[in-house]
Enzyme design. Structure first.
Site, PDB file in Angstrom:
ATOM      1  N   SER A 262       0.839  -1.207   0.000  1.00 36.78           N
ATOM      2  CA  SER A 262       0.000   0.000   0.000  1.00 36.78           C
ATOM      3  C   SER A 262       0.866   1.246   0.000  1.00 36.78           C
ATOM      4  CB  SER A 262      -0.829   0.059   1.275  1.00 36.78           C
ATOM      5  OG  SER A 262      -1.435  -1.148   1.536  1.00 36.78           O
TER       6      SER A 262
ATOM      7  N   GLU B  15      -3.639  -0.417  -9.166  1.00 36.28           N
ATOM      8  CA  GLU B  15      -2.702   0.709  -9.297  1.00 36.28           C
ATOM      9  C   GLU B  15      -1.336   0.095  -9.622  1.00 36.28           C
ATOM     10  OE1 GLU B  15      -2.117   2.880  -5.607  1.00 36.28           O
ATOM     11  OE2 GLU B  15      -1.924   4.777  -6.679  1.00 36.28           O
TER      12      GLU B  15
HETATM   13  N1  3HC Z   1     -16.376 -11.645  -3.051  1.00 32.64           N
HETATM   14  C1  3HC Z   1     -17.414 -11.724  -3.889  1.00 32.64           C
HETATM   15  N2  3HC Z   1     -18.484 -10.895  -3.851  1.00 32.64           N
HETATM   16  C2  3HC Z   1     -18.487  -9.961  -2.878  1.00 32.64           C
HETATM   17  C3  3HC Z   1     -17.452  -9.820  -1.936  1.00 32.64           C
HETATM   18  C4  3HC Z   1     -16.358 -10.722  -2.045  1.00 32.64           C
HETATM   19  N3  3HC Z   1     -15.293 -10.679  -1.239  1.00 32.64           N
HETATM   20  N4  3HC Z   1     -17.748  -8.782  -1.120  1.00 32.64           N
HETATM   21  C5  3HC Z   1     -18.929  -8.287  -1.514  1.00 32.64           C
HETATM   22  N5  3HC Z   1     -19.384  -9.010  -2.579  1.00 32.64           N
HETATM   23  C6  3HC Z   1     -20.607  -8.800  -3.326  1.00 32.64           C
HETATM   24  C7  3HC Z   1     -21.830  -9.130  -2.503  1.00 32.64           C
HETATM   25  O1  3HC Z   1     -22.156 -10.487  -2.596  1.00 32.64           O
HETATM   26  C8  3HC Z   1     -22.894  -8.274  -3.144  1.00 32.64           C
HETATM   27  O2  3HC Z   1     -23.396  -8.890  -4.299  1.00 32.64           O
HETATM   28  P1  3HC Z   1     -24.941  -8.642  -4.754  1.00 32.64           P
HETATM   29  O3  3HC Z   1     -25.046  -7.165  -5.034  1.00 32.64           O
HETATM   30  O4  3HC Z   1     -25.075  -9.474  -5.980  1.00 32.64           O
HETATM   31  O5  3HC Z   1     -25.747  -9.080  -3.573  1.00 32.64           O
HETATM   32  C9  3HC Z   1     -22.126  -7.046  -3.610  1.00 32.64           C
HETATM   33  O6  3HC Z   1     -20.718  -7.408  -3.636  1.00 32.64           O
HETATM   34  C10 3HC Z   1     -22.304  -5.916  -2.666  1.00 32.64           C
HETATM   35  O7  3HC Z   1     -21.990  -6.332  -1.341  1.00 32.64           O
HETATM   36  P2  3HC Z   1     -22.909  -6.079  -0.063  1.00 32.64           P
HETATM   37  O8  3HC Z   1     -24.352  -6.079  -0.461  1.00 32.64           O
HETATM   38  O9  3HC Z   1     -22.443  -6.998   1.006  1.00 32.64           O
HETATM   39  O10 3HC Z   1     -22.521  -4.656   0.479  1.00 32.64           O
HETATM   40  P3  3HC Z   1     -22.140  -3.334  -0.301  1.00 32.64           P
HETATM   41  O11 3HC Z   1     -23.088  -3.035  -1.398  1.00 32.64           O
HETATM   42  O12 3HC Z   1     -21.871  -2.311   0.749  1.00 32.64           O
HETATM   43  O13 3HC Z   1     -20.740  -3.703  -0.972  1.00 32.64           O
HETATM   44  C11 3HC Z   1     -18.418  -3.477  -0.783  1.00 32.64           C
HETATM   45  C12 3HC Z   1     -19.654  -4.113  -0.202  1.00 32.64           C
HETATM   46  C13 3HC Z   1     -18.097  -4.109  -2.146  1.00 32.64           C
HETATM   47  C14 3HC Z   1     -17.270  -3.783   0.192  1.00 32.64           C
HETATM   48  C15 3HC Z   1     -18.661  -1.939  -0.941  1.00 32.64           C
HETATM   49  O14 3HC Z   1     -19.150  -1.419   0.263  1.00 32.64           O
HETATM   50  C16 3HC Z   1     -17.434  -1.182  -1.325  1.00 32.64           C
HETATM   51  O15 3HC Z   1     -17.027  -1.169  -2.473  1.00 32.64           O
HETATM   52  N6  3HC Z   1     -16.836  -0.483  -0.337  1.00 32.64           N
HETATM   53  C17 3HC Z   1     -15.662   0.334  -0.555  1.00 32.64           C
HETATM   54  C18 3HC Z   1     -14.472  -0.540  -0.530  1.00 32.64           C
HETATM   55  C19 3HC Z   1     -13.223   0.244  -0.780  1.00 32.64           C
HETATM   56  O16 3HC Z   1     -13.180   1.450  -0.882  1.00 32.64           O
HETATM   57  N7  3HC Z   1     -12.104  -0.516  -0.862  1.00 32.64           N
HETATM   58  C20 3HC Z   1     -10.816   0.068  -1.056  1.00 32.64           C
HETATM   59  C21 3HC Z   1     -10.066   0.017   0.222  1.00 32.64           C
HETATM   60  S1  3HC Z   1      -8.470   0.727   0.033  1.00 32.64           S
HETATM   61  C22 3HC Z   1      -7.504  -0.582  -0.333  1.00 32.64           C
HETATM   62  O17 3HC Z   1      -7.910  -1.714  -0.397  1.00 32.64           O
HETATM   63  C23 3HC Z   1      -6.080  -0.255  -0.618  1.00 32.64           C
HETATM   64  C24 3HC Z   1      -5.175  -0.451   0.525  1.00 32.64           C
HETATM   65  O18 3HC Z   1      -3.888  -0.038   0.148  1.00 32.64           O
HETATM   66  C25 3HC Z   1      -5.536   0.240   1.789  1.00 32.64           C
END
Ligand code: 3HC
Length: 277
Positions: free
Chosen positions: A113, A146
């Site tokens: 990261s 990235e």
């Molecule tokens: N594998 C497969 N499918 C997944 C999953 C996984 N690990 N996690 C979530 N999903 C699917 C769910 O099954 C759901 O599918 P559906 O719409 O068909 O039911 C869909 O994704 C949406 O999930 P949820 O309904 O549980 O909840 P959300 O709509 O809130 O989505 C989330 C969850 C995808 C985590 C969304 O909230 C999100 O995108 N959050 C932001 C995440 C983010 O910003 N990540 C970046 C972090 S920074 C980083 O990683 C970099 C590092 O350097 C710090």
């Protein structure tokens, strides 16, 4: 380069997700983690995630999981993707060992990261073949990779990793090797300011997150996101930004440090800004 055989080192939430998307693309993956039980936990997580994706037309766990082989050490492969803890000495040791074991034309990539790719490249005899390949959590869902070029990274290496990211179904965006790259240089001050707002009693955690979710159409608020990333990871990225850019505006909020000291690391420990018990 097709990268038919990929070694993923580190089977935490990022390494497991990376192994999953690489295996789902039809490639063979060797998965290694020093921590006992980590690979098994990653495989269980992959099974669950692939199960959800299969309902939407993706490959099934039965198709993908046989392509993932747990390995007890660093083994030969066309590509290393390292996704271990954000500790420079641990990462450098892996890059040194991979440089000895992997064939001379293999590429060594880090999912770091914030650790400088340039210094990881410098511990190897193939600095032109070292690059950052930074995925986003949850890796099977988020589209961004990235791609970070060290000072020494060749054009051929960058082009090969951009092409691989596209082949994994991701969208690559290229950045140069400066502290926090682009993603965390933007994200971490946002998370940090939310922690300050909570610490100073400006609002409750739920209100802060609701403002970001509904006011800016973010899928989750900054405090819930910090819990997903891990508060310890957030603090170590902020430390790198603070030290590397030399600006006090990047110093982690004392509340974040306090939570980490108390073992409140976010979802992975059951409690962070929120309680997941
Ligand atoms: N594998 C497969 N499918 C997944 C999953 C996984 N690990 N996690 C979530 N999903 C699917 C769910 O099954 C759901 O599918 P559906 O719409 O068909 O039911 C869909 O994704 C949406 O999930 P949820 O309904 O549980 O909840 P959300 O709509 O809130 O989505 C989330 C969850 C995808 C985590 C969304 O909230 C999100 O995108 N959050 C932001 C995440 C983010 O910003 N990540 C970046 C972090 S920074 C980083 O990683 C970099 C590092 O350097 C710090």
């Amino acid at each position: 380069m097709r990268f038919e055989h990929v070694l993923v080192v580190g089977a935490g939430q990022m390494g497991g997700g990376i192994a999953q998307v690489v295996a789902a693309s039809g490639r063979r993956v060797a998965l290694h983690d020093e921590v006992p039980g980590a690979v098994e936990r990653a495989l269980a997580g992959m099974e669950k995630s692939l199960g959800k994706l299969a309902e939407k037309g993706g490959p099934t766990p039965e198709q993908v999981l046989p392509r993932v082989t747990p390995v007890g050490d660093i083994v030969g492969a066309d590509l290393l993707i390292e996704a271990v803890v954000e500790d420079v000495s641990v990462k450098e040791a892996i890059f040194r060992r991979a440089d000895e074991v992997l064939p001379a034309d293999a590429i060594l990539a880090s999912n770091t990261s914030s650790i400088p790719i340039t210094s990881l490249a410098a511990v190897t005899a193939r600095p032109d073949k070292v690059i950052g390949m930074h995925f986003f959590n949850p890796v099977p869902v988020l589209k961004l990779v990235e791609v970070i070029r060290a000072l020494q990274t060749s054009d051929e290496t960058a082009a090969a990793i951009v092409a691989l990211a596209e082949d994994l179904g991701k969208t690559p965006a290229q950045a140069n090797d400066f502290p926090g790259f682009v993603s965390n240089r933007i994200l971490m001050p946002f998370v940090n300011e939310a922690a300050y707002a909570l610490m100073e009693g400006v609002a409750e955690a739920e209100a802060i997150d609701t403002i970001a979710k509904l006011g800016f159409a973010h899928p989750m608020g900054p405090l819930a996101l910090a819990d997903l990333i891990g508060l310890d990871t957030c603090v170590s990225i902020m430390d790198v930004l603070h030290e590397g850019l030399g600006d006090p505006k990047y110093a982690p909020c004392p509340l974040l440090r306090q939570y980490v000291a108390a073992g409140r690391l976010g979802r992975k420990s059951g409690r962070g800004f929120y309680d997941y018990a």
